[in-house]
Enzyme design. Structure first.
Site, PDB file in Angstrom:
ATOM      1  N   ASP A 162      -8.442  -9.104   1.710  1.00  0.00           N
ATOM      2  CA  ASP A 162      -9.504  -9.216   0.707  1.00  0.00           C
ATOM      3  C   ASP A 162      -9.936  -7.848   0.188  1.00  0.00           C
ATOM      4  OD1 ASP A 162      -9.422 -11.906   1.144  1.00  0.00           O
ATOM      5  OD2 ASP A 162     -11.291 -12.008   2.285  1.00  0.00           O
TER       6      ASP A 162
ATOM      7  N   TRP B  93      -1.959 -13.332   1.852  1.00  0.00           N
ATOM      8  CA  TRP B  93      -2.372 -11.978   2.231  1.00  0.00           C
ATOM      9  C   TRP B  93      -1.216 -11.004   2.422  1.00  0.00           C
ATOM     10  CZ3 TRP B  93      -4.768 -14.626   6.965  1.00  0.00           C
ATOM     11  CH2 TRP B  93      -5.730 -15.556   6.568  1.00  0.00           C
ATOM     12  N   GLY B  94       0.020 -11.411   2.123  1.00  0.00           N
ATOM     13  CA  GLY B  94       1.139 -10.483   2.143  1.00  0.00           C
ATOM     14  C   GLY B  94       1.738 -10.189   3.496  1.00  0.00           C
TER      15      GLY B  94
ATOM     16  N   ASP C  71      -5.155 -21.107   0.842  1.00  0.00           N
ATOM     17  CA  ASP C  71      -5.390 -20.017   1.789  1.00  0.00           C
ATOM     18  C   ASP C  71      -4.558 -20.185   3.060  1.00  0.00           C
ATOM     19  OD1 ASP C  71      -6.610 -17.614   2.524  1.00  0.00           O
ATOM     20  OD2 ASP C  71      -8.591 -18.297   1.888  1.00  0.00           O
TER      21      ASP C  71
END
Length: 389
Positions: free
Chosen positions: A180, A159-160, A120
């Protein structure tokens, strides 16, 4: 393909939950359908490392230890995944791997024997400490994984924000492209729409990760759930179930076990995602197609809030040959639906519903059709006469 508990349980996890989940994956037929990973997410560790810097599993949640858990998961024929973070802390406040990458890789893969790492992007160190870009931040763990003596799946959860689809394949096997997922149609529509512009990034070397399959957690109609699973599968996203399997309904189970849809996701010959072939103001795009080992795949996504007929010209898809007819198989009803010549119409597609089709070449189209070209614009006879429509 597999399972991740975060969407259903978040931090309320323990050893018994994961063993129960693994048993349910078998008894519900999900393992046989191709779901082979059982993945831990956040909150499995103590909040502090040991004096030597090691991450320690929470003994209240995992009294038998992680190696015992992975041994049991492996004995059932599954692979096991673990979670980490590239910063100081995980998103839930547990130890991250920054400056401990090699140590954590040894813990995760040599000592605990996990097979996958979801990594993450929370708790990023200050610039004057990290002194590198986002690629370098993830490169640290990629280098540590490269020293492990067996293949490990490295799943980047970035998360791009830094166009991870452009560089993720240099480091890992999948990469999150958005924030998300939420259990509602606006969230699904946003993720599908965003990924419509980066489908070319997916192939056998790695996949755009559209987040977990959010079925059975409330917020979606049955038709929206089918659209969700179809889009994720045909766009070749990893399929990680985020549902409480103890409370799963037969409808949700039937969606998750659709073998014809799964076969497109797991195609051993064609690794590319389907892509939109008709771009308009629709949000997200409604008409998609792609290649497969057995024919041309189409996804018709009704983005309207009302039932609609959906029509398209076959040769709008680059995978379809002009002058041919095609047999039509519906991948949800599992029926052969005749032959399409030049055009196809799906009748009464429900609001936010989906049609998934597999078209196979069935020979030359009938002689004498008018006009001479199904797409007549710029269609010209060899003598220079416009053929017209």
């Amino acid at each position: 393909m597999g399972y991740n508990a975060w969407n259903a349980f978040q931090c309320n996890i323990n050893e018994d939950l994961f063993l129960t989940t693994a048993n349910l994956m078998v008894s519900l037929g999900l393992k046989d359908a191709g779901y082979h990973y059982i993945n831990l997410d956040d909150c499995y560790a103590l909040k502090n490392r040991t004096s030597s810097g090691a991450i320690v599993e929470d003994p209240a949640k995992f009294p038998s230890g992680m190696r015992s858990l992975t041994d049991k998961i492996h004995a059932m024929g599954f692979k096991a995944g673990i979670y980490g973070d590239s910063g100081w802390y995980t998103c839930a406040g547990y130890p991250g791997s920054f400056q401990h990458e090699a140590q954590d890789a040894h813990t995760f893969f040599d000592e605990w024997n996990f097979d996958l790492l979801k990594f993450d992007n929370c708790a990023i160190p200050y610039d004057d400490i990290i002194r590198q870009g986002i690629i370098g931040k993830y490169q640290r763990m990629a280098d540590a994984i490269a020293k492990v003596a067996r293949p490990i799946v490295f799943s980047l959860c970035e998360w791009g924000w830094s166009q991870v689809w452009l560089w993720g394949a240099k480091l890992g096997q999948s990469w999150r492209t958005t924030g998300d997922i939420g259990p509602d149609w606006p969230s699904l529509a946003n993720i599908i729409n965003f990924n419509a512009f980066i489908t070319q990034a997916t192939n056998f070397y790695g996949r755009n990760d559209m987040d977990m399959v959010q079925l059975g957690n409330g917020g979606l109609t049955y038709d929206e759930a089918k659209s969700h699973f179809t889009a994720w599968a045909l766009m070749k996203s990893p399929l990680l179930i985020g549902t409480n399997l103890s409370a799963i309904t037969n409808d949700v189970l039937g969606i998750l076990k659709n073998k014809e849809i799964i076969a497109i996701n797991q195609d051993p010959v064609v690794g590319e995602s389907i892509s939109p072939f008709s771009i308009s103001s629709d949000y997200p795009p409604q008409y998609w197609s792609g290649d497969s080992q057995n024919g041309t795949v189409f996804m018709l996504l009704n983005t309207l809030n009302e039932t609609a007929d959906m029509s398209f010209n076959l040769t709008e898809s680059p995978w379809i040959r002009a002058g041919r007819k095609y047999s039509v198989r519906d991948l949800w009803t599992h029926t052969e639906n005749g032959t399409a010549v030049r055009n196809f119409t799906a009748k009464a597609v429900p609001p936010h519903g989906v049609v998934a089709l597999l078209l196979k070449d069935a020979g030359d189209e009938p002689d004498g059709l008018y006009p001479a070209c199904s797409v007549w614009y710029q269609c010209i006879d060899k003598n220079g006469t416009h053929v017209g429509g």
